[in-house]
Design a protein around this motif. Structure first.
Motif, PDB file in Angstrom:
ATOM      1  N   LYS A 129       0.411  -0.901   0.163  1.00 35.03           N
ATOM      2  CA  LYS A 129      -0.067   0.117   0.176  1.00 35.03           C
ATOM      3  C   LYS A 129       0.937   1.084  -0.088  1.00 35.03           C
ATOM      4  CE  LYS A 129      -4.523   2.163   2.320  1.00 35.03           C
ATOM      5  NZ  LYS A 129      -5.227   1.621   2.969  1.00 35.03           N
ATOM      6  N   TYR A 131       0.766   5.504   1.766  1.00 30.87           N
ATOM      7  CA  TYR A 131      -0.102   4.603   2.628  1.00 30.87           C
ATOM      8  C   TYR A 131       0.072   6.519   3.096  1.00 30.87           C
ATOM      9  CZ  TYR A 131      -1.325   0.485   5.378  1.00 30.87           C
ATOM     10  OH  TYR A 131      -1.666  -0.523   5.552  1.00 30.87           O
ATOM     11  N   ASN A 133      -1.130  10.436   2.504  1.00 32.90           N
ATOM     12  CA  ASN A 133      -2.538  10.838   2.305  1.00 32.90           C
ATOM     13  C   ASN A 133      -3.609  10.058   2.512  1.00 32.90           C
ATOM     14  OD1 ASN A 133      -1.093  13.480   2.120  1.00 32.90           O
ATOM     15  ND2 ASN A 133      -0.779  12.469  -0.175  1.00 32.90           N
ATOM     16  N   THR A 134      -3.302   8.972   3.378  1.00 37.14           N
ATOM     17  CA  THR A 134      -4.614   8.031   2.856  1.00 37.14           C
ATOM     18  C   THR A 134      -5.423   8.134   4.978  1.00 37.14           C
ATOM     19  OG1 THR A 134      -2.977   6.389   4.167  1.00 37.14           O
ATOM     20  CG2 THR A 134      -3.209   6.478   2.149  1.00 37.14           C
ATOM     21  N   ASN A 135      -4.008   8.831   6.261  1.00 37.00           N
ATOM     22  CA  ASN A 135      -5.351   9.688   7.186  1.00 37.00           C
ATOM     23  C   ASN A 135      -5.809   8.076   8.009  1.00 37.00           C
ATOM     24  OD1 ASN A 135      -5.893  10.948   9.406  1.00 37.00           O
ATOM     25  ND2 ASN A 135      -7.821  10.631   8.941  1.00 37.00           N
ATOM     26  N   TRP A 136      -4.281   7.459   8.187  1.00 34.81           N
ATOM     27  CA  TRP A 136      -4.887   5.546   8.699  1.00 34.81           C
ATOM     28  C   TRP A 136      -4.853   5.314   9.792  1.00 34.81           C
ATOM     29  CZ3 TRP A 136       0.772   7.192   7.079  1.00 34.81           C
ATOM     30  CH2 TRP A 136       1.297   8.151   7.486  1.00 34.81           C
ATOM     31  N   GLU A 165      -1.423  10.831  10.769  1.00 38.50           N
ATOM     32  CA  GLU A 165      -0.822  10.853   9.681  1.00 38.50           C
ATOM     33  C   GLU A 165      -0.287  12.635   9.342  1.00 38.50           C
ATOM     34  OE1 GLU A 165      -1.637  10.448   5.485  1.00 38.50           O
ATOM     35  OE2 GLU A 165       0.380  10.879   4.742  1.00 38.50           O
TER      36      GLU A 165
END
Ligand code: NFK
Length: 230
Positions: A129, A131, A133-136, A165
């Motif tokens: 993946k 990641y 800018n995906t706000n995990w 993030e």
């Protein structure tokens, strides 16, 4: 059972924190590519990567404080009693978080040196993946406080970070886990970017936390779980 994500050359490698992919490429001597397929006597690859961005890594408090704390000096023991738990992060405003309540439910009165957190959904895309800018999902402060109170010294998770993030540099989970405002928990470690296959059941294991011997705040690592026979 290996719960690491390896580092390999190129765009398919897992990634976070806005940098390019890792590179594993042959050196060139006077324009000659030092690789057997190009006529050299050896393969001679130089590797360029960032431990925080590119795969399973284990870090010390040195990641978030000015003073140097090397993982190669902080981690001197490599076997720990670990509990593998599975949690479905809960929605909290626009985020997904892991709360103390969820950890309390999963861990109960078990005493473990290490906690291995598998988050749901848990698909193989976690190994490749992108990641940024995906706000995990991340752990709330009370979740970390709970782990510290329980005496957990080694925290492992299958996300790029135990923190949000974007948090304006706060890194609250990191700071709370290492107690940076009090007596620093120098020998405690955080391992991020693991992948726990669905074939592995929740429960108690011996964890062998192997690291590459870099003198740095963080280094690629290879956590291995051994089932305890009863
Ligand atoms: N969450 C931090 C940023 C952060 O942690 C970070 C930013 C750039 C490169 C690496 C970072 N953290 C890495 O391990 C912030 O929003 O300020």
């Amino acid at each position: 059972m290996d719960i690491s994500i390896p580092i390999r050359h190129g765009e398919k490698n897992v990634n976070a924190w806005y940098i390019g992919p890792p590179k594993i490429e042959p050196e060139q001597f006077d324009g000659d590519i030092v690789s057997v397929s190009e006529g050299a006597s050896v393969n001679f690859n130089t590797i360029t990567f960032n431990p925080h961005s590119h795969g399973t890594h284990t870090e010390t408090v040195g990641h978030v404080v000015a003073e140097k704390h090397s993982i190669n000096k902080a981690l001197k023991q490599f076997f720990f009693l670990a509990e593998v738990i599975t949690v479905a992060p809960e929605k909290s405003n626009e985020d997904f978080v892991i709360s103390a309540k969820q950890l309390r439910f999963a861990i109960g009165n078990k005493l473990r040196e290490a906690i291995v957190i598998r988050t749901i959904p848990n698909q193989k895309d976690k190994k490749t993946k992108q990641y940024s800018n995906t706000n995990w999902p991340y752990l709330t402060q009370d979740a970390i406080e709970y782990l510290v109170k329980k005496g957990v010294k080694h925290l492992l998770i299958d996300q790029p970070s135990v923190d949000r993030e974007r948090d304006e540099g706060e890194l609250r989970s990191h700071h709370t886990f290492w107690n940076t405002k009090g007596t620093i928990r120098k020998n405690a470690t955080i391992t991020e970017f693991i992948y726990v296959s669905n074939k592995i059941d929740d429960g108690c294991y011996m964890l062998n936390l192997q690291i590459a011997p870099f003198e740095n705040d963080a280094t690629p690592s290879k956590p291995i779980l051994y089932k305890i026979m009863d």
